[in-house]
Enzyme design. Structure first.
Site, PDB file in Angstrom:
ATOM      1  N   GLU A  21      95.410 -70.129 -77.978  1.00 52.82           N
ATOM      2  CA  GLU A  21      95.269 -71.478 -77.412  1.00 52.82           C
ATOM      3  C   GLU A  21      94.332 -72.338 -78.266  1.00 52.82           C
ATOM      4  OE1 GLU A  21      94.500 -71.212 -73.171  1.00 52.82           O
ATOM      5  OE2 GLU A  21      96.476 -70.332 -72.841  1.00 52.82           O
ATOM      6  N   GLU A  39     101.054 -64.559 -73.611  1.00 54.82           N
ATOM      7  CA  GLU A  39     100.146 -64.410 -72.470  1.00 54.82           C
ATOM      8  C   GLU A  39     100.881 -64.887 -71.238  1.00 54.82           C
ATOM      9  OE1 GLU A  39      96.017 -65.619 -73.143  1.00 54.82           O
ATOM     10  OE2 GLU A  39      95.965 -66.339 -71.081  1.00 54.82           O
TER      11      GLU A  39
HETATM   12  C1  GAL Z   1      94.354 -68.567 -70.719  1.00 57.44           C
HETATM   13  C2  GAL Z   1      93.421 -68.107 -71.820  1.00 57.44           C
HETATM   14  C3  GAL Z   1      92.723 -66.819 -71.445  1.00 57.44           C
HETATM   15  C4  GAL Z   1      92.172 -66.924 -70.062  1.00 57.44           C
HETATM   16  C5  GAL Z   1      93.287 -67.250 -69.108  1.00 57.44           C
HETATM   17  C6  GAL Z   1      92.882 -67.302 -67.656  1.00 57.44           C
HETATM   18  O1  GAL Z   1      94.775 -69.858 -70.869  1.00 57.44           O
HETATM   19  O2  GAL Z   1      94.126 -67.888 -73.001  1.00 57.44           O
HETATM   20  O3  GAL Z   1      91.693 -66.556 -72.359  1.00 57.44           O
HETATM   21  O4  GAL Z   1      91.212 -67.911 -70.039  1.00 57.44           O
HETATM   22  O5  GAL Z   1      93.799 -68.510 -69.461  1.00 57.44           O
HETATM   23  O6  GAL Z   1      93.959 -67.668 -66.869  1.00 57.44           O
END
Ligand code: GAL
Length: 837
Positions: A448, A530
């Site tokens: 991100e 993710e």
């Molecule tokens: C994502 C991020 C992670 C964590 C997650 C929590 O956007 O990449 O590191 O913060 O959100 O939902």
């Protein structure tokens, strides 16, 4: 103590053990200071004599001071009042939770600060002609190192591994002092708990003047099939002597049964004070391929021979496998289609903090395997080398990630401040260190990254420029793996995507857009870098469970619907707004063959980032497994989908107010239907409809028992029962292993259950359990998986949370028995013994 070393003779190991026993007898006679010097001398002497190269753990008997003292770098500094400890060490995990911590609850509400480490050690006079290096696997963060008062250097990034040469500054036959300053005082510098200190292993490496360089081999396998593989090994060789040397480079490949498979010799001459590289090519026939189910490993043992004498011996573990990502069909390993069911994890190990421990990592991977997980994303940084070794051995597909930010920061004091000066070196070291691991299948250049959003007019921006630079570094060091970046802007305008460096388009979240991927990105390969971010508290259930909720609804408002104790229901029906429930994303992932893999946020709860809750919440709710390592119910959802193991998991617990309406869920596989009974009365037969991954019933609570029966073709497959528990009556202890190594490092994780008189788990038990650990072990940490507990992880007692807590015991170096006793007011206590050998 010796890593990757083939030629340590048994005699030497025996002598070493004997010497250590002698040393421990002497302990009674000598003062502590003298003993430390003696042990160190013995250790180093033995290792230095044992082979052409020694790689000795350099983690015992350090001194530590929490605070700053600029004079501590000086050799003559008096550290007598400092605390003695062994590495790896994380000082933050020992501190009390602090509501006002500059790290914020995002950083786990545990302070950083400045700390100093010093270690006195002796190098024998016989090492005078050796090269001596110190290797740090990772120091969080801003480490500076001095040897005998000489400054060796600075390393800001807390996740990089690095080496310094000590040779020219050492006293041979005398005492030496290494001093390390660790500065984690500027906070916040991380979006999750980082830990502070020399939290990974340290090694002392001794070689001759002719030696293989740091991470000096590169193994690549080509033209791999089940019949044959071409193994290319490139070796960097240094001649630090003043004369030219004629060197024979002999590389031998051994299989995992230690049989010699192939060997090759190359001769070259290197002038004094110079270096060169050798490329060797060997064909391995009928290779044992590395796979998830059978992670066969090979070893390449490289010997540098001069005038018949082995000057260096260097071992590289590698695997032989081939893989591809297909635009339409996803991922194939050795020709076989594999859906990558991965998880993202941060590096902390719960109550052990970030202090690395191989057994603790192995336990995490074992639990994930049991759940059907076959992939690991090292979010969002280079991991401890031990994690990759374990993934190699246990068969995990790794997405190895470099950064959570580039030049544009996410926190005031994070790595963006070091970006300009360090990113090139950190990126090169990351790839060079990790590229021989067969488990590493994907490189991620960042998570991100804010620069992805800029420059949507199509012009080059920092996002495209930096992505090209990082991609270029990878390509110069490894051309065999695809590059991805975990992108949260899923549009083709994404600057990182436009760099042309992205081989796998990595979506963070956006599961509802999986369906359009091929339309939006014709010809592009896809992975869910993710996914999910569902939130759950183990063992806590709120009714009703049939509506999906996204929390927080607004960042600027406290969560209206939060439970006063900041627990979240463990029915899989709540997620953050950018995420989904587990089941929502799983359905999409299963539907599209081009979705090659997904990495769930997260496998385990981690310290920090308690989104969406405020203090006293201080650890995350995202894990499928809680911080103590106890599975939440979603564990069985994955198990029912991703494994062949028959599953029937019934929840919630069965202790409610009479007449209350309760939703009962079941995860199952390998069956056509499940029937639920409440106190023997059928509540009906349910079948998963369409793509559903669970069944559920709404029933009136009455004390007694619920029972589920799964059937296939009318035959019972499994039954599962949950009974109403009575009052807490006793403690039950179950160690995950009753026999562990007596190496001062190995751990047994002891689950502590509060049961009623009939052996049922008491689902809301919160008894404070006191531990007494005697014999050849000590308490390494305690936990209960609650996201809000402010109790110390290092205490000798812990309150149960929803019926469970955990005590982790660590062996000593002396073999024997560890006696663990647990007591609590009003309860029958329990004892177990763990043997150490
Ligand atoms: C994502 C991020 C992670 C964590 C997650 C929590 O956007 O990449 O590191 O913060 O959100 O939902």
């Amino acid at each position: 103590m010796i890593k990757s070393n083939f030629s340590v003779s048994l005699t030497l190991i025996f002598n070493y053990t004997k010497l250590k026993t002698m040393a421990s007898n002497l302990k009674k006679l000598l003062s502590a200071t003298l003993l430390i010097a003696l042990c160190v001398t013995i250790t180093l002497t033995v290792h230095a004599q044992s082979s052409a190269r020694t790689i000795a753990l350099f983690t015992k008997d350090w001194k530590f001071y929490l605070g700053d003292d600029a004079n501590a770098k000086d050799a003559a500094y008096n550290d007598a009042s400092w605390r003695s400890l062994d590495l790896p060490h994380d000082w933050s995990i020992e501190l009390p939770f602090n509501e006002k911590s500059p790290a914020g609850t995002g950083g786990g509400a545990l302070d950083g600060g400045i700390g100093w480490y010093r270690k006195i050690f002796t190098i024998p006079a016989s090492s005078k002609d050796k090269k001596i290096f110190i290797d740090f696997d990772g120091v969080y963060r801003n480490s500076e190192v001095w040897i005998n008062g000489h400054y060796l250097g600075l390393r800001p990034y807390g996740f990089s591994s690095f080496r310094y040469e000590l040779t020219q500054y050492l006293n041979y036959g005398g005492s030496n002092i290494i001093a390390v300053k660790v500065d984690n005082s500027k906070q916040p510098n991380s979006r999750w708990y980082s830990g502070s200190g020399i939290y990974r292993n340290v090694w002392l490496v001794t070689t001759n003047n002719i030696f293989v360089g740091h991470w000096g081999t590169h193994v690549e396998t080509q033209k791999v099939s089940s019949q044959s593989a071409t193994v290319l090994i490139n070796t960097k060789i240094n001649n630090a002597g003043s004369n030219s040397a004629d060197i024979t480079v002999k590389t031998s490949i051994y299989n995992d049964a230690s049989q010699l498979v192939k060997s090759d010799e190359t001769k070259l001459s290197i002038s004094g004070d110079d270096k060169n590289e050798v490329a060797q090519k060997m064909i391995v026939t009928d290779p044992s391929l590395w796979s998830i189910e059978h992670p066969h490993l090979y070893k390449a043992v490289t010997e540098l021979i001069v005038n018949g004498k082995v000057m260096d011996e260097y071992t590289t573990n590698f695997g032989i496998r081939y893989f591809r990502f297909d635009i339409d069909k996803g991922f194939f390993l050795n020709g076989k289609h594999v859906k990558i069911w991965g998880v993202c994890d941060h590096h902390d190990l719960g109550c052990l903090g970030s202090a690395i421990n191989t057994r603790a990592l192995q336990r995490q991977l074992e639990l994930l395997k049991e759940m059907g997980i076959n992939g690991m994303r090292t979010s969002h940084n280079p991991p401890a080398p031990e994690l990759l070794d374990l993934c190699d051995k246990m068969g995990f597909i790794v997405m190895d990630e470099a950064f959570d930010m580039w030049k544009q920061g996410k926190n005031k004091y994070d790595y963006h401040l070091d970006w300009d000066a360090w990113h090139k070196k950190d990126m090169e070291d990351f790839v060079t260190r990790d590229r021989n691991h067969p488990s590493v299948i994907i490189w991620s250049i960042g998570n991100e990254i804010p620069e992805q959003w800029a420059g949507k007019d199509g012009k080059d921006t920092a996002g495209t420029v930096i992505a090209r630079e990082l991609g270029g570094i990878i390509h110069s060091l490894d051309t065999t793996r695809p590059i991805t970046s975990a992108l949260n802007d899923p549009t083709p305008k994404n600057a990182i995507f436009r760099s042309g460096m992205i081989d796998l388009f990595g979506y963070n979240y956006h599961h509802e857009q999986f369906k359009d991927f091929q339309k939006t990105y014709p010809g592009v390969k896809f992975i869910g870098t993710e996914t999910v971010s569902a939130i759950e508290t183990r063992g806590h259930y709120d009714m009703p469970s049939d509506s999906i909720r996204r929390w927080p609804t607004r960042w600027d408002k406290p969560i209206q619907s939060a439970n006063a104790d900041l627990t979240v229901s463990a029915y899989d029906n709540i997620s953050v707004p950018w995420g989904s429930t587990h089941e929502e994303t799983m359905k999409e992932f299963l539907r599209y063959p081009y979705a090659s893999g997904m990495f769930v946020w997260t496998g385990f709860d981690y310290i920090g980032e308690p989104t969406p809750y405020p203090w006293p919440a201080r650890s995350s709710y995202f894990g499928i497994i809680d911080l103590a390592g106890f599975p939440k119910d979603a564990f069985y959802l994955y198990q029912s989908v991703c494994t062949d193991k028959p599953v029937l998991h019934l929840f919630p617990h069965w202790n409610w107010a009479p007449g209350q309406t309760i939703d009962v869920w079941a995860y199952y596989n390998d069956a056509d239907e499940v029937e639920l009974f409440v106190n023997g009365k059928s509540m009906g037969v349910k079948k998963k409809q369409g793509e559903e991954l669970h069944v559920w019933w709404r029933v009136k609570y009455e004390p007694g028992e619920i029972k589920a029966i799964s059937r296939k073709n009318g035959k019972v497959v499994l039954t599962s029962e949950v009974k109403t528990a009575g009052k807490p009556a006793k403690i039950v202890l179950s160690p995950d292993r009753s026999h562990i190594k007596a190496d001062g490092d190995d751990l047994s994780f002891v689950t502590v259950k509060i049961e009623d008189a009939d052996g049922n788990l008491v689902p809301d038990a919160a008894n404070d359990v006191k531990f007494s650990v005697t014999g050849e072990g000590s308490i390494a940490g305690v936990d209960n998986g609650s996201e809000t507990s402010l109790e110390s992880f290092k205490a000798d007692h812990r309150k149960a949370f929803n019926g469970l807590c955990l005590v982790v015991v660590r062996s000593k170096e002396q073999a024997g028995k560890i006696n663990i006793t647990a007591t609590a007011d009003w309860l029958q206590g329990a004892s177990v013994v763990v043997d150490t050998k």
